[in-house]
Design a protein around this motif. Structure first.
Motif, short mmCIF file in Angstrom:
data_model
loop_
_atom_site.label_atom_id
_atom_site.label_comp_id
_atom_site.label_asym_id
_atom_site.label_seq_id
_atom_site.Cartn_x
_atom_site.Cartn_y
_atom_site.Cartn_z
N MET A 217 0.85 -1.20 0.00
CA MET A 217 0.00 0.00 0.00
C MET A 217 0.89 1.25 0.00
O MET A 217 1.69 1.43 0.90
CB MET A 217 -0.86 -0.02 1.28
CG MET A 217 -1.80 1.15 1.39
SD MET A 217 -2.84 1.15 2.87
CE MET A 217 -1.75 0.71 4.21
N GLN B 36 -7.22 4.10 -4.12
CA GLN B 36 -6.51 2.81 -4.08
C GLN B 36 -7.50 1.65 -4.14
O GLN B 36 -7.24 0.63 -4.77
CB GLN B 36 -5.66 2.72 -2.81
CG GLN B 36 -4.47 3.68 -2.85
CD GLN B 36 -3.65 3.65 -1.56
OE1 GLN B 36 -3.80 2.77 -0.74
NE2 GLN B 36 -2.79 4.64 -1.40
N ALA B 37 -8.65 1.81 -3.47
CA ALA B 37 -9.68 0.76 -3.53
C ALA B 37 -10.21 0.64 -4.95
O ALA B 37 -10.41 -0.48 -5.47
CB ALA B 37 -10.83 1.09 -2.57
N ARG C 205 -8.62 1.12 -7.63
CA ARG C 205 -7.62 0.45 -8.46
C ARG C 205 -7.56 -1.05 -8.19
O ARG C 205 -7.26 -1.84 -9.07
CB ARG C 205 -6.23 1.06 -8.23
CG ARG C 205 -6.02 2.29 -9.07
CD ARG C 205 -4.59 2.80 -8.96
NE ARG C 205 -4.64 4.23 -8.69
CZ ARG C 205 -4.13 4.84 -7.64
NH1 ARG C 205 -3.46 4.16 -6.73
NH2 ARG C 205 -4.24 6.13 -7.50
N ARG C 206 -7.85 -1.47 -6.96
CA ARG C 206 -7.71 -2.89 -6.62
C ARG C 206 -9.00 -3.69 -6.87
O ARG C 206 -8.95 -4.89 -7.15
CB ARG C 206 -7.29 -3.04 -5.15
CG ARG C 206 -7.02 -4.48 -4.76
CD ARG C 206 -6.64 -4.67 -3.31
NE ARG C 206 -6.88 -6.06 -2.96
CZ ARG C 206 -8.03 -6.51 -2.51
NH1 ARG C 206 -9.04 -5.69 -2.30
NH2 ARG C 206 -8.18 -7.80 -2.27
N LEU C 207 -10.15 -3.03 -6.76
CA LEU C 207 -11.42 -3.77 -6.77
C LEU C 207 -12.05 -3.79 -8.16
O LEU C 207 -11.94 -2.82 -8.92
CB LEU C 207 -12.42 -3.12 -5.81
CG LEU C 207 -12.04 -3.11 -4.33
CD1 LEU C 207 -13.04 -2.27 -3.53
CD2 LEU C 207 -12.00 -4.54 -3.79
N TYR D 44 -12.28 -7.88 0.67
CA TYR D 44 -10.98 -8.44 1.02
C TYR D 44 -11.24 -9.78 1.70
O TYR D 44 -12.23 -9.92 2.43
CB TYR D 44 -10.23 -7.49 1.99
CG TYR D 44 -8.75 -7.72 1.98
CD1 TYR D 44 -7.93 -7.09 1.05
CD2 TYR D 44 -8.17 -8.63 2.88
CE1 TYR D 44 -6.57 -7.32 1.02
CE2 TYR D 44 -6.81 -8.86 2.85
CZ TYR D 44 -6.01 -8.21 1.92
OH TYR D 44 -4.67 -8.44 1.89
N ARG E 101 -8.94 -7.46 -12.63
CA ARG E 101 -8.40 -7.22 -11.28
C ARG E 101 -7.86 -8.53 -10.71
O ARG E 101 -8.41 -9.10 -9.76
CB ARG E 101 -9.51 -6.68 -10.35
CG ARG E 101 -10.00 -5.29 -10.71
CD ARG E 101 -8.91 -4.24 -10.41
NE ARG E 101 -9.40 -2.88 -10.60
CZ ARG E 101 -9.37 -2.22 -11.75
NH1 ARG E 101 -8.87 -2.81 -12.82
NH2 ARG E 101 -9.80 -0.98 -11.83
N ARG F 70 -5.34 -9.45 -8.86
CA ARG F 70 -4.94 -9.53 -7.44
C ARG F 70 -6.16 -9.77 -6.57
O ARG F 70 -6.18 -10.61 -5.67
CB ARG F 70 -4.27 -8.22 -7.01
CG ARG F 70 -2.82 -8.40 -6.67
CD ARG F 70 -2.09 -7.15 -6.24
NE ARG F 70 -2.77 -5.89 -6.37
CZ ARG F 70 -2.87 -4.98 -5.42
NH1 ARG F 70 -2.36 -5.19 -4.23
NH2 ARG F 70 -3.48 -3.83 -5.64
N TRP F 71 -7.21 -9.02 -6.86
CA TRP F 71 -8.47 -9.19 -6.11
C TRP F 71 -9.03 -10.59 -6.36
O TRP F 71 -9.44 -11.28 -5.42
CB TRP F 71 -9.49 -8.12 -6.54
CG TRP F 71 -10.83 -8.35 -5.90
CD1 TRP F 71 -11.24 -7.88 -4.69
CD2 TRP F 71 -11.90 -9.17 -6.39
NE1 TRP F 71 -12.51 -8.35 -4.41
CE2 TRP F 71 -12.94 -9.13 -5.44
CE3 TRP F 71 -12.09 -9.93 -7.57
CZ2 TRP F 71 -14.14 -9.82 -5.61
CZ3 TRP F 71 -13.29 -10.62 -7.73
CH2 TRP F 71 -14.29 -10.56 -6.76
N ALA G 132 -8.80 -1.33 -0.30
CA ALA G 132 -7.48 -0.95 -0.80
C ALA G 132 -6.41 -1.95 -0.36
O ALA G 132 -5.54 -2.33 -1.13
CB ALA G 132 -7.11 0.45 -0.32
N ALA G 133 -6.48 -2.38 0.91
CA ALA G 133 -5.33 -3.12 1.46
C ALA G 133 -5.67 -4.03 2.64
O ALA G 133 -4.78 -4.36 3.42
CB ALA G 133 -4.25 -2.12 1.87
#
Ligand SMILES: Cc1cc2nc3c(=O)[nH]c(=O)nc-3n(C[C@H](O)[C@H](O)[C@H](O)COP(=O)(O)O)c2cc1C
Length: 387
Positions: free
Chosen positions: A1, A13-14, A16-18, A86, A194, A196-197, A340-341
Motif C-alpha cells: 500500500m 486505491q480501492a 484500483r484494486r477492486l 478483502y 483485477r 490480485r483481487w 485498498a489493502a
C-alpha cells in the motif's frame, strides 16, 4: 500500500484494486445520489470557530459509549458483504478496530460468522440486526451474538426495501449473483481485469454466503438477499420481542426526525443513530448533520445519539460532536481502506481520522472531545432553522 494521506487516497486505491461492481457497491448511493453527496457537503457548510493562542499539549479522544470506554469518538459501523472487498474482510476490520480501541459493528449480511469475528477481535463488538429469514432466524442470531459477548444490538430501521442503487444494476450485480450462467458472461470481464483481487477472492472460497442468516440449517445464499430483504422490514412493535431476546443495550439506526427519535425511545432504544444509510436507501432525505440538532433536541438526554453519513475527515467527526452527537459511526471511510489493502488499510483509515481529530482539536484550542460544544461551530441559516 502506498502511503494514503487522506480517505480520498484510500478511495482511489480501492478503486484500483477492486472490480468495478465491488467498488461501486461501496462507493455508490441510491437513485441520483443526492443524499449521499449532501451528507459530505453538510460538513463543508458548517464552519469552525477556533480559540487562538491556546497551548494544547495532549488531546483526550476517549469517549464512553453505552457504558464502554473507547479510545476514539468514532466506531466502525455495519457494512455488509465486506468479505467481497478483502478475504475475511469482517475479521480484518474487527481486528483493526480492536487494536485502535474502538467498536466494530458486524452486519447481519456479512460473509464471516458472529463467532469467527469474535475470535478475531479482543475489542468491543456490536451486532447489527436485519430480520432476514424471519423472527426465528433472527432470534437464533441474537442468541449467538449474546453468547459470543457482543455488547450492543443495532436494529436498522431504514431498510423496508433495498434502495435503488443504479450503479449495481448497470454493473450486472443481479445477473452476477443469479443462476443464468450465460447472462453472467458480459459482466465477468471486470473481474479478470483485477487479478490480485480475483486471486484473493478465489483463495477465500469464492462467492460468500451469509453464515449469520441460517435458514433450514444452511447459510442464506447471496442470490436470495434482495428478495429476503423485501420480507424483512422491521416495525417499532418488533422492538418488544427483540429487546426480550437480546437483554442488552439496543441501538436504533436510521432515525431522521425528532418524531422517530421519540418512537425509538418509546420502543426502548438506549441509543439512536441519525443515519440515512450513507444515502443508499431513500434518496432525497436531508444530510444527517442537518437533522442532528432536531434529533438531539427531541431526545433531550434520554438516550445516546450517534451520527453517520459522509464522514471523511477528522474535522467532520469534530463538527458532529460539536452539534451534539455522543460519537459517530464510519462506513465508507474504512470500507475504502479494507478494499485498498485489507486490515492495514482499515488501520490506516482509522489513523488518518485519529490524527486529523488531534490536529483539529489543537487548532481549535480544545484539549478533549468531551470539551467540544456548539460554541466551536457556525451553522448556515438553513441548518440552524432545522435545529
Ligand atoms: C457498502 C456498504 C454496506 C452497508 N451495509 C450495511 C448493513 O449491512 N447494515 C446497515 O445497517 N448499514 C449498512 N450500511 C450503512 C452504514 O452502516 C452507514 O450507515 C453508512 O455507510 C454511513 O455513511 P458513510 O459511508 O458515508 O460513512 C452500509 C454502507 C455501505 C457503504
Amino acid at each position: 500500500m502506498t502511503a494514503a494521506v487522506n480517505i480520498a487516497d484510500l478511495r482511489l486505491q480501492a478503486e484500483r484494486r477492486l472490480p468495478r461492481a465491488v467498488f461501486d457497491y461501496i462507493d455508490g448511493g441510491a437513485e441520483d445520489e443526492v443524499t449521499m453527496r449532501a451528507n459530505t457537503q453538510a460538513f463543508r457548510d458548517v464552519t469552525l470557530r477556533p480559540r487562538g493562542a491556546v497551548v494544547t499539549k495532549e488531546c483526550d479522544l476517549s469517549t464512553t459509549v453505552l457504558g464502554t470506554r473507547l479510545a476514539l469518538p468514532f466506531l466502525l459501523g455495519p457494512v455488509g458483504s465486506t468479505r467481497l472487498f478483502y478475504p475475511r474482510g469482517e475479521m480484518r476490520a474487527a481486528e483493526a478496530a480492536a487494536a485502535a480501541g474502538t467498536v466494530y459493528a458486524l452486519s447481519t449480511l456479512t460473509g464471516s460468522s458472529i463467532e469467527d469475528v469474535r475470535s478475531a477481535s479482543s475489542g468491543p463488538l456490536w451486532y447489527q440486526l436485519y430480520l432476514v429469514g424471519g423472527r426465528e432466524v433472527a432470534t437464533a442470531a441474537i442468541a449467538r451474538a449474546r453468547r459470543a459477548g457482543y455488547s450492543a444490538l443495532v436494529v436498522t430501521t431504514d431498510t423496508a426495501v433495498a434502495g435503488l442503487r443504479e450503479r449495481d444494476l448497470r454493473n450486472g450485480v443481479i445477473e452476477l449473483v443469479g443462476s443464468d450462467l450465460l447472462a453472467r458472461v458480459p459482466h465477468t470481464l471486470q473481474f479478470l481485469a483485477r487479478p490480485r483481487w480475483l486471486a484473493g477472492f478465489l483463495r477465500d472460497g469464492g462467492m460468500m454466503s451469509f453464515p449469520n442468516v441460517v435458514i433450514d440449517g444452511k447459510p442464506m445464499r447471496y442470490a436470495d438477499v434482495g428478495a429476503m430483504l423485501e420480507r424483512a422490514a422491521v416495525g417499532w412493535d418488533d422492538f418488544g420481542w427483540i429487546r426480550e431476546a437480546w437483554g442488552g443495550p439496543i441501538v436504533a439506526k436510521g432515525v431522521h426526525t425528532g418524531e422517530d427519535a421519540e418512537r425509538a425511545i418509546r420502543a426502548g432504544a438506549d441509543a439512536i443513530v441519525v443515519s440515512n444509510h450513507g444515502g443508499r436507501q431513500l434518496d432525497g432525505v436531508a444530510a444527517t448533520l442537518r437533522v442532528l440538532p432536531e434529533v438531539v433536541a427531541a431526545v433531550n438526554g434520554r438516550a445516546e445519539v450517534f451520527l453517520d453519513g459522509g464522514i471523511r475527515r477528522g474535522s467532520d467527526v469534530v463538527k458532529a460532536l460539536c452539534l451534539g452527537a455522543n460519537a459517530v459511526l464510519i462506513g465508507r471511510a474504512y470500507a475504502y481502506g479494507l478494499g485498498a489493502a485489507g486490515g492495514p488499510g482499515v488501520s490506516r483509515a482509522i489513523e488518518i481520522l485519529r490524527t486529523d481529530i488531534v490536529r483539529t482539536l489543537k487548532l481549535l484550542g480544545c484539549s478533549s472531545v468531551a470539551g467540544l460544544g456548539r460554541e466551536f461551530v457556525d451553522v448556515p441559516a438553513a441548518s440552524a432553522q432545522s435545529g
